[in-house]
Motif scaffolding. Structure first.
Motif, PDB file in Angstrom:
ATOM      1  N   SER A   1      40.707  39.917  47.874  1.00 44.44           N
ATOM      2  CA  SER A   1      41.014  39.963  46.275  1.00 44.44           C
ATOM      3  C   SER A   1      40.329  39.630  45.022  1.00 44.44           C
ATOM      4  CB  SER A   1      41.929  37.842  46.209  1.00 44.44           C
ATOM      5  OG  SER A   1      41.121  37.372  46.383  1.00 44.44           O
ATOM      6  N   ILE A   2      39.166  40.426  45.558  1.00 42.78           N
ATOM      7  CA  ILE A   2      37.791  40.176  43.816  1.00 42.78           C
ATOM      8  C   ILE A   2      38.450  40.910  43.109  1.00 42.78           C
ATOM      9  CG2 ILE A   2      35.708  41.437  43.413  1.00 42.78           C
ATOM     10  CD1 ILE A   2      35.255  40.562  46.192  1.00 42.78           C
TER      11      ILE A   2
ATOM     12  N   ASN B   1      24.310  41.749  40.933  1.00 38.57           N
ATOM     13  CA  ASN B   1      24.764  42.791  41.104  1.00 38.57           C
ATOM     14  C   ASN B   1      25.321  43.991  42.202  1.00 38.57           C
ATOM     15  OD1 ASN B   1      23.203  44.245  39.418  1.00 38.57           O
ATOM     16  ND2 ASN B   1      21.406  43.832  40.708  1.00 38.57           N
ATOM     17  N   THR B   2      25.544  42.913  43.644  1.00 42.40           N
ATOM     18  CA  THR B   2      26.562  43.091  44.649  1.00 42.40           C
ATOM     19  C   THR B   2      27.822  42.657  44.267  1.00 42.40           C
ATOM     20  OG1 THR B   2      24.598  42.341  46.084  1.00 42.40           O
ATOM     21  CG2 THR B   2      26.471  41.445  46.910  1.00 42.40           C
ATOM     22  N   LEU B   3      28.231  41.537  43.551  1.00 43.58           N
ATOM     23  CA  LEU B   3      29.724  41.743  42.949  1.00 43.58           C
ATOM     24  C   LEU B   3      30.104  42.528  42.572  1.00 43.58           C
ATOM     25  CD1 LEU B   3      32.135  39.345  43.758  1.00 43.58           C
ATOM     26  CD2 LEU B   3      31.074  38.494  41.309  1.00 43.58           C
ATOM     27  N   SER B   4      29.454  42.942  41.313  1.00 40.94           N
ATOM     28  CA  SER B   4      29.951  44.365  41.019  1.00 40.94           C
ATOM     29  C   SER B   4      30.075  45.465  41.617  1.00 40.94           C
ATOM     30  CB  SER B   4      28.295  44.275  39.548  1.00 40.94           C
ATOM     31  OG  SER B   4      29.036  45.699  38.812  1.00 40.94           O
ATOM     32  N   ALA B   5      29.149  46.191  42.244  1.00 36.26           N
ATOM     33  CA  ALA B   5      29.316  46.543  43.487  1.00 36.26           C
ATOM     34  C   ALA B   5      30.793  46.701  44.752  1.00 36.26           C
ATOM     35  CB  ALA B   5      28.459  46.856  44.581  1.00 36.26           C
ATOM     36  N   LYS B   6      30.936  45.452  44.844  1.00 41.09           N
ATOM     37  CA  LYS B   6      32.218  45.093  45.944  1.00 41.09           C
ATOM     38  C   LYS B   6      32.724  45.027  44.209  1.00 41.09           C
ATOM     39  CE  LYS B   6      33.656  43.462  49.577  1.00 41.09           C
ATOM     40  NZ  LYS B   6      34.445  43.977  50.550  1.00 41.09           N
TER      41      LYS B   6
ATOM     42  N   HIS C   1      39.770  48.398  44.900  1.00 44.64           N
ATOM     43  CA  HIS C   1      40.760  48.846  44.823  1.00 44.64           C
ATOM     44  C   HIS C   1      41.559  48.216  45.418  1.00 44.64           C
ATOM     45  CE1 HIS C   1      43.865  51.698  43.680  1.00 44.64           C
ATOM     46  NE2 HIS C   1      43.449  51.672  42.017  1.00 44.64           N
ATOM     47  N   PRO C   2      43.040  48.591  45.037  1.00 42.89           N
ATOM     48  CA  PRO C   2      44.024  47.655  46.389  1.00 42.89           C
ATOM     49  C   PRO C   2      44.719  49.574  46.484  1.00 42.89           C
ATOM     50  CG  PRO C   2      44.798  47.412  43.637  1.00 42.89           C
ATOM     51  CD  PRO C   2      43.449  48.144  43.568  1.00 42.89           C
ATOM     52  N   GLY C   3      44.172  50.410  46.901  1.00 43.78           N
ATOM     53  CA  GLY C   3      44.232  51.454  47.307  1.00 43.78           C
ATOM     54  C   GLY C   3      45.255  52.566  47.473  1.00 43.78           C
ATOM     55  N   TRP C   4      45.115  53.635  47.587  1.00 46.58           N
ATOM     56  CA  TRP C   4      45.958  54.777  47.142  1.00 46.58           C
ATOM     57  C   TRP C   4      46.578  55.036  48.560  1.00 46.58           C
ATOM     58  CZ3 TRP C   4      46.693  55.972  42.416  1.00 46.58           C
ATOM     59  CH2 TRP C   4      45.622  55.742  41.014  1.00 46.58           C
TER      60      TRP C   4
ATOM     61  N   ASN D   1      31.368  56.452  48.296  1.00 44.36           N
ATOM     62  CA  ASN D   1      31.265  56.023  46.964  1.00 44.36           C
ATOM     63  C   ASN D   1      32.066  55.580  46.202  1.00 44.36           C
ATOM     64  OD1 ASN D   1      28.358  56.258  47.222  1.00 44.36           O
ATOM     65  ND2 ASN D   1      28.933  58.832  47.141  1.00 44.36           N
ATOM     66  N   GLY D   2      33.201  55.360  46.424  1.00 42.75           N
ATOM     67  CA  GLY D   2      34.456  54.731  46.294  1.00 42.75           C
ATOM     68  C   GLY D   2      35.740  55.426  45.758  1.00 42.75           C
TER      69      GLY D   2
END
Length: 143
Positions: free
Chosen positions: A5-6, A49-54, A59-62, A89-90
């Motif tokens: 839930s980030i 940096n780790t949290l930012s990348a996470k 994303h709740p996702g498609w 890569n997201g």
């Protein structure tokens, strides 16, 4: 870091800003970088940096069946996600089915109607591919 839930990076930055303001109100000053690192630790990450990348990947996702609207090659549409797969890569590989076929050609000489397309989008729903005028091929919004 196993919490799914980030919040978004913007929300995390707002938390860091509020932390700085709260501490400043108590006479304790920290840098913005220190506030970001503190927020990262509170979320269980080793550093910002780790949290930012996470957060960027989160994303709740498609998902299949999800209603979407947006623009494809400059044409407005509404439809649903027929298939979705999280790629590297997201990015997301999606198959979209439009409610009504759209003419994806700007020429007055002929038409090319599409009812279904495959596309790649980032977590915000924008494709990395762009038209000659710099607009993303696909811009999605959750309906």
């Amino acid at each position: 870091m196993t919490d799914t839930s980030i919040p978004s990076r913007d929300v995390l930055k707002s938390q860091a800003k509020r932390l700085r303001q709260d501490l400043a109100g108590r006479g304790q000053t920290i840098t913005h970088a220190q506030a970001l690192e503190t927020i990262a630790h509170q979320w269980g990450a080793r550093d910002w940096n780790t949290l930012s990348a996470k957060a960027a990947q989160h994303h709740p996702g498609w998902a299949p069946g999800q209603r979407v609207s947006g623009r494809y090659l400059g044409h407005a549409f509404a439809g649903e996600v027929k298939a979705a797969r999280q790629a590297a890569n997201g990015f997301w590989a999606l198959t979209l089915r439009f409610d009504e076929a759209i003419d994806v050609v700007t020429s007055t000489q002929f038409s090319a109607f599409r009812r279904q397309v495959n596309t790649t989008v980032n977590a915000q729903g924008h494709s990395p591919q762009k038209t000659s005028d710099g607009q993303p091929h696909m811009v999605l919004h959750v309906s």
